[in-house]
Design an enzyme around this catalytic site. Structure first.
Site, PDB file in Angstrom:
ATOM      1  CB  ILE A   1      23.755   7.884  -5.340  1.00 56.56           C
ATOM      2  CG1 ILE A   1      23.207   8.955  -6.298  1.00 56.56           C
ATOM      3  CG2 ILE A   1      23.133   6.533  -5.664  1.00 56.56           C
ATOM      4  CD1 ILE A   1      23.652   8.803  -7.747  1.00 56.56           C
TER       5      ILE A   1
ATOM      6  CG  ASP B   1      33.222   9.973   0.462  1.00 61.93           C
ATOM      7  OD1 ASP B   1      33.841  11.034   0.253  1.00 61.93           O
ATOM      8  OD2 ASP B   1      32.110   9.734  -0.038  1.00 61.93           O
TER       9      ASP B   1
ATOM     10  CG  PHE C   1      28.219   5.171  -4.915  1.00 63.08           C
ATOM     11  CD1 PHE C   1      27.140   5.238  -5.790  1.00 63.08           C
ATOM     12  CD2 PHE C   1      28.127   4.308  -3.839  1.00 63.08           C
ATOM     13  CE1 PHE C   1      26.005   4.476  -5.595  1.00 63.08           C
ATOM     14  CE2 PHE C   1      26.997   3.534  -3.626  1.00 63.08           C
ATOM     15  CZ  PHE C   1      25.934   3.611  -4.505  1.00 63.08           C
TER      16      PHE C   1
ATOM     17  CE  LYS D   1      26.927  15.106  -7.855  1.00 58.47           C
ATOM     18  NZ  LYS D   1      25.657  14.764  -7.267  1.00 58.47           N
TER      19      LYS D   1
ATOM     20  CB  SER E   1      26.173   8.528 -16.160  1.00 61.97           C
ATOM     21  OG  SER E   1      25.380   9.591 -16.613  1.00 61.97           O
TER      22      SER E   1
ATOM     23  CB  THR F   1      26.223  11.208 -19.384  1.00 63.78           C
ATOM     24  OG1 THR F   1      26.697  12.287 -20.176  1.00 63.78           O
ATOM     25  CG2 THR F   1      27.411  10.495 -18.785  1.00 63.78           C
TER      26      THR F   1
ATOM     27  CE1 TYR G   1      30.470  12.109 -14.029  1.00 65.77           C
ATOM     28  CE2 TYR G   1      28.703  12.401 -15.629  1.00 65.77           C
ATOM     29  CZ  TYR G   1      29.186  11.826 -14.472  1.00 65.77           C
ATOM     30  OH  TYR G   1      28.396  10.951 -13.763  1.00 65.77           O
TER      31      TYR G   1
ATOM     32  CE  LYS H   1      30.868   8.446 -13.477  1.00 66.62           C
ATOM     33  NZ  LYS H   1      31.054   7.665 -12.248  1.00 66.62           N
TER      34      LYS H   1
ATOM     35  CG  ASN I   1      26.379  22.231 -12.205  1.00 63.87           C
ATOM     36  OD1 ASN I   1      26.637  23.385 -12.533  1.00 63.87           O
ATOM     37  ND2 ASN I   1      27.218  21.482 -11.503  1.00 63.87           N
ATOM     38  CG  ASN I   2      22.376  17.868 -11.783  1.00 60.06           C
ATOM     39  OD1 ASN I   2      23.313  17.659 -11.021  1.00 60.06           O
ATOM     40  ND2 ASN I   2      22.398  17.479 -13.036  1.00 60.06           N
TER      41      ASN I   2
HETATM   42  P1  NAD Z   1      28.360  12.798  -4.840  1.00 64.40           P
HETATM   43  O1  NAD Z   1      29.370  13.802  -5.252  1.00 64.40           O
HETATM   44  O2  NAD Z   1      27.315  13.195  -3.877  1.00 64.40           O
HETATM   45  O3  NAD Z   1      29.101  11.493  -4.258  1.00 64.40           O
HETATM   46  C1  NAD Z   1      30.367  11.098  -4.698  1.00 64.40           C
HETATM   47  C2  NAD Z   1      31.205  10.837  -3.460  1.00 64.40           C
HETATM   48  O4  NAD Z   1      32.509  10.419  -3.864  1.00 64.40           O
HETATM   49  C3  NAD Z   1      31.399  12.082  -2.592  1.00 64.40           C
HETATM   50  O5  NAD Z   1      31.078  11.756  -1.258  1.00 64.40           O
HETATM   51  C4  NAD Z   1      32.873  12.436  -2.746  1.00 64.40           C
HETATM   52  O6  NAD Z   1      33.397  13.005  -1.579  1.00 64.40           O
HETATM   53  C5  NAD Z   1      33.469  11.060  -3.055  1.00 64.40           C
HETATM   54  N1  NAD Z   1      34.722  11.107  -3.837  1.00 64.40           N
HETATM   55  C6  NAD Z   1      34.983  11.799  -4.962  1.00 64.40           C
HETATM   56  N2  NAD Z   1      36.227  11.548  -5.386  1.00 64.40           N
HETATM   57  C7  NAD Z   1      36.770  10.678  -4.519  1.00 64.40           C
HETATM   58  C8  NAD Z   1      38.030  10.036  -4.407  1.00 64.40           C
HETATM   59  N3  NAD Z   1      39.003  10.287  -5.278  1.00 64.40           N
HETATM   60  N4  NAD Z   1      38.243   9.165  -3.389  1.00 64.40           N
HETATM   61  C9  NAD Z   1      37.265   8.933  -2.465  1.00 64.40           C
HETATM   62  N5  NAD Z   1      36.064   9.519  -2.503  1.00 64.40           N
HETATM   63  C10 NAD Z   1      35.809  10.373  -3.519  1.00 64.40           C
HETATM   64  O7  NAD Z   1      27.716  12.217  -6.184  1.00 64.40           O
HETATM   65  P2  NAD Z   1      26.467  11.255  -6.385  1.00 64.40           P
HETATM   66  O8  NAD Z   1      25.405  12.044  -7.037  1.00 64.40           O
HETATM   67  O9  NAD Z   1      26.178  10.522  -5.136  1.00 64.40           O
HETATM   68  O10 NAD Z   1      27.069  10.299  -7.480  1.00 64.40           O
HETATM   69  C11 NAD Z   1      27.690   9.074  -7.150  1.00 64.40           C
HETATM   70  C12 NAD Z   1      28.244   8.446  -8.412  1.00 64.40           C
HETATM   71  O11 NAD Z   1      27.189   8.271  -9.350  1.00 64.40           O
HETATM   72  C13 NAD Z   1      29.306   9.300  -9.115  1.00 64.40           C
HETATM   73  O12 NAD Z   1      30.308   8.440  -9.617  1.00 64.40           O
HETATM   74  C14 NAD Z   1      28.539   9.942 -10.258  1.00 64.40           C
HETATM   75  O13 NAD Z   1      29.361  10.228 -11.358  1.00 64.40           O
HETATM   76  C15 NAD Z   1      27.529   8.861 -10.596  1.00 64.40           C
HETATM   77  N6  NAD Z   1      26.301   9.384 -11.223  1.00 64.40           N
HETATM   78  C16 NAD Z   1      25.599  10.379 -10.602  1.00 64.40           C
HETATM   79  C17 NAD Z   1      24.455  10.879 -11.204  1.00 64.40           C
HETATM   80  C18 NAD Z   1      23.680  12.006 -10.587  1.00 64.40           C
HETATM   81  O14 NAD Z   1      22.918  12.669 -11.289  1.00 64.40           O
HETATM   82  N7  NAD Z   1      23.811  12.265  -9.289  1.00 64.40           N
HETATM   83  C19 NAD Z   1      24.022  10.343 -12.424  1.00 64.40           C
HETATM   84  C20 NAD Z   1      24.748   9.320 -13.010  1.00 64.40           C
HETATM   85  C21 NAD Z   1      25.901   8.847 -12.401  1.00 64.40           C
HETATM   86  C1  WQD Z   2      17.698  18.189 -16.717  1.00 62.93           C
HETATM   87  C2  WQD Z   2      16.870  19.088 -17.629  1.00 62.93           C
HETATM   88  C3  WQD Z   2      18.122  20.868 -18.641  1.00 62.93           C
HETATM   89  C4  WQD Z   2      18.991  23.019 -14.932  1.00 62.93           C
HETATM   90  C5  WQD Z   2      23.074  15.639 -15.925  1.00 62.93           C
HETATM   91  C6  WQD Z   2      24.370  15.056 -16.402  1.00 62.93           C
HETATM   92  C7  WQD Z   2      24.276  13.562 -16.437  1.00 62.93           C
HETATM   93  C8  WQD Z   2      23.814  12.997 -15.102  1.00 62.93           C
HETATM   94  C9  WQD Z   2      22.594  13.680 -14.597  1.00 62.93           C
HETATM   95  C10 WQD Z   2      25.724  12.380 -13.830  1.00 62.93           C
HETATM   96  C11 WQD Z   2      17.575  19.473 -18.935  1.00 62.93           C
HETATM   97  C12 WQD Z   2      17.074  21.418 -17.705  1.00 62.93           C
HETATM   98  C13 WQD Z   2      18.548  22.097 -15.857  1.00 62.93           C
HETATM   99  C14 WQD Z   2      18.438  24.323 -14.928  1.00 62.93           C
HETATM  100  C15 WQD Z   2      17.008  23.686 -16.751  1.00 62.93           C
HETATM  101  N1  WQD Z   2      24.791  13.167 -14.077  1.00 62.93           N
HETATM  102  N2  WQD Z   2      17.573  22.421 -16.748  1.00 62.93           N
HETATM  103  N3  WQD Z   2      17.460  24.600 -15.844  1.00 62.93           N
HETATM  104  O1  WQD Z   2      21.570  17.383 -18.070  1.00 62.93           O
HETATM  105  O2  WQD Z   2      19.905  15.465 -17.996  1.00 62.93           O
HETATM  106  O3  WQD Z   2      22.044  15.263 -16.812  1.00 62.93           O
HETATM  107  O4  WQD Z   2      22.777  15.088 -14.632  1.00 62.93           O
HETATM  108  O5  WQD Z   2      26.031  11.391 -14.425  1.00 62.93           O
HETATM  109  O6  WQD Z   2      25.533  13.100 -16.775  1.00 62.93           O
HETATM  110  O7  WQD Z   2      24.646  15.539 -17.691  1.00 62.93           O
HETATM  111  O8  WQD Z   2      20.352  16.786 -15.915  1.00 62.93           O
HETATM  112  O9  WQD Z   2      19.309  18.058 -14.111  1.00 62.93           O
HETATM  113  O10 WQD Z   2      21.187  19.120 -15.413  1.00 62.93           O
HETATM  114  O11 WQD Z   2      18.982  18.783 -16.522  1.00 62.93           O
HETATM  115  O12 WQD Z   2      16.138  23.990 -17.557  1.00 62.93           O
HETATM  116  O13 WQD Z   2      18.818  25.189 -14.133  1.00 62.93           O
HETATM  117  O14 WQD Z   2      16.629  20.317 -16.941  1.00 62.93           O
HETATM  118  O15 WQD Z   2      18.257  21.674 -19.771  1.00 62.93           O
HETATM  119  O16 WQD Z   2      16.600  19.533 -19.941  1.00 62.93           O
HETATM  120  P1  WQD Z   2      20.952  16.283 -17.329  1.00 62.93           P
HETATM  121  P2  WQD Z   2      19.999  18.233 -15.405  1.00 62.93           P
END
Ligand code: NAD
Ligand code: WQD
Length: 344
Positions: free
Chosen positions: A13, A32, A81, A85, A125, A127, A149, A153, A200-201
């Site tokens: 992000i 980072d 950020f 996660k 999030s 979440t 996790y 948050k 995982n996603n």
């Molecule tokens: P990402 O892992 O791609 O980016 C996070 C970055 O933070 C990475 O570049 C990592 O190297 C850096 N980092 C981690 N720990 C660190 C530390 N201690 N010091 C310095 N850098 C550090 O993840 P993302 O998907 O870009 O997510 C960014 C933020 O958004 C995270 O805080 C995550 O929890 C939150 N978020 C993500 C999602 C999602 O689905 N991707 C959803 C909701 C919230």
């Molecule tokens: C989406 C849907 C799964 C994988 C997670 C974190 C949340 C946030 C975003 C950081 C669900 C289904 C998934 C697969 C599947 N991250 N699924 N097969 O669970 O909504 O959220 O990511 O903050 O905190 O919990 O996202 O992409 O994992 O799942 O069927 O292999 O896809 O069951 O219905 P989720 P997801």
């Protein structure tokens, strides 16, 4: 030009947000530790925006280094950020998650306080809402989490609220952006989500099946109380999400007095099921995505989508890109970079 410290700016992000910051005239400084990202992401962003980006390799757990960075730069604000996660890993290693996500944020807030930098945007999030009682989810909904996790948050949100409340006359501008499910990639196809392990996603899993790295998708449950029985989520294009951060900064910049703490959802307001997302990916990209129906995944909920009203009213932000565009952009990134940022 307003200088913004972007912790975690090399990540998925963060890297997309750098582009929007630069487009709107902000000057990002990335901080980072590259624990879940590659310096190549920054190089690719530099190519997209055709300028150098200040990058500092450092860890938010290292308060001395953070202090040094604040001594060397005058920041208007911080977008935080940096964090871990992976929900499953957080269950196995809770201390690692609380340490990184909570202690790291405390360090940052302390250093910001020392330097009088009080504009803060936090990556929260959906979440934090746990299993919602009402849909769409509004920012005032009850919060509860089921994994470390999510707890990390939510804990940071409590810290931020307490910090804002601690002052009789607020001096902090804190916006906690609660992201729903970010997917997609920059239209160039040169930056995107690059999971270090098996994803995982859902979306990165789908795209890795499509590119042939994984054999088939497991759909986690088809017996939820949803139209087709599979889980429903609010997928949001990462570029829309990135734009939301810039809107939040602009909102802060135009304040005449500090407001304290504001939580704001970043979602589209629409739900899409697992099978609908697979169908959209297949029809927009022409790729095959074999799948099997598998048991429910522990901790999953049936349905989650945002009310996007507050973001619209307060920030003037609305998501623009639809599911089809999210699929096309994900595929462009994945097909051009089958190994992510590692050499193809
Ligand atoms: P990402 O892992 O791609 O980016 C996070 C970055 O933070 C990475 O570049 C990592 O190297 C850096 N980092 C981690 N720990 C660190 C530390 N201690 N010091 C310095 N850098 C550090 O993840 P993302 O998907 O870009 O997510 C960014 C933020 O958004 C995270 O805080 C995550 O929890 C939150 N978020 C993500 C999602 C999602 O689905 N991707 C959803 C909701 C919230
Ligand atoms: C989406 C849907 C799964 C994988 C997670 C974190 C949340 C946030 C975003 C950081 C669900 C289904 C998934 C697969 C599947 N991250 N699924 N097969 O669970 O909504 O959220 O990511 O903050 O905190 O919990 O996202 O992409 O994992 O799942 O069927 O292999 O896809 O069951 O219905 P989720 P997801």
């Amino acid at each position: 030009m307003k200088k913004i410290l972007v912790t975690g700016g090399a990540g998925y992000i963060g890297s997309h947000t750098l582009i929007e910051l630069i487009k709107l005239g902000f000057e990002p400084v990335v901080y980072d530790n590259l624990s879940n990202s590659s310096p190549v992401a920054i190089e690719r962003v530099e190519q997209i925006v055709d300028q150098k980006i200040a990058f500092i390799k450092g860890d938010v757990l290292d308060k001395t280094h953070l202090t040094q960075v604040f001594t060397e730069h005058e920041f208007f604000g911080v977008i935080h950020f940096a964090g871990l996660k992976a929900v499953g890993e957080s269950v196995a290693k809770p201390l690692k998650y609380y340490q990184n996500n909570v202690s790291g944020t405390l360090n940052l807030l302390e250093v910001m306080t020392d330097f009088g930098v009080k504009n803060f945007i936090f990556s929260s999030s959906a979440t934090v809402y746990g299993d919602p009682e009402m849909l769409p989810i509004v920012e005032t909904a009850r919060r509860s989490c089921t994994n470390p996790y999510g707890q990390s948050k939510l804990t940071v949100e409590y810290v931020l609220e307490d910090l804002a409340k601690s002052e009789r006359v607020p001096s902090w501008n804190i916006i906690s952006l609660r992201y729903f499910n970010p997917i997609g990639a920059d239209a160039s196809g040169t930056i995107g989500e690059d999971p270090s392990d098996i994803p995982n996603n859902l979306m990165p899993y789908i795209s890795q099946v499509a590119v042939g790295k994984l054999e088939k998708l497991s759909v986690f449950g088809d017996d939820y109380d949803t139209p087709d029985g599979t889980g429903v989520r609010d997928y949001i294009h990462v570029v829309d999400l990135a734009k939301g951060h810039v809107k939040a900064l602009e909102y802060i910049a135009k304040q005449t007095s500090a407001f304290g703490f504001e939580p704001i959802n970043l979602g589209t307001g629409h739900g899409t099921s697992v099978l609908e997302l697979v169908g959209a990916f297949v029809s927009t990209t022409g790729q095959n995505v074999p799948y099997v129906i598998a048991p429910r995944r522990a901790g999953d909920i049936a349905t989650c989508y945002a009310s996007a009203d507050k973001a619209k009213t307060l920030l003037g932000w609305t998501a623009e890109f639809d599911i089809e565009r999210m699929c096309v952009d994900t595929w462009r990134w994945q097909s051009q970079n089958p190994q992510g940022y590692h050499s193809n």
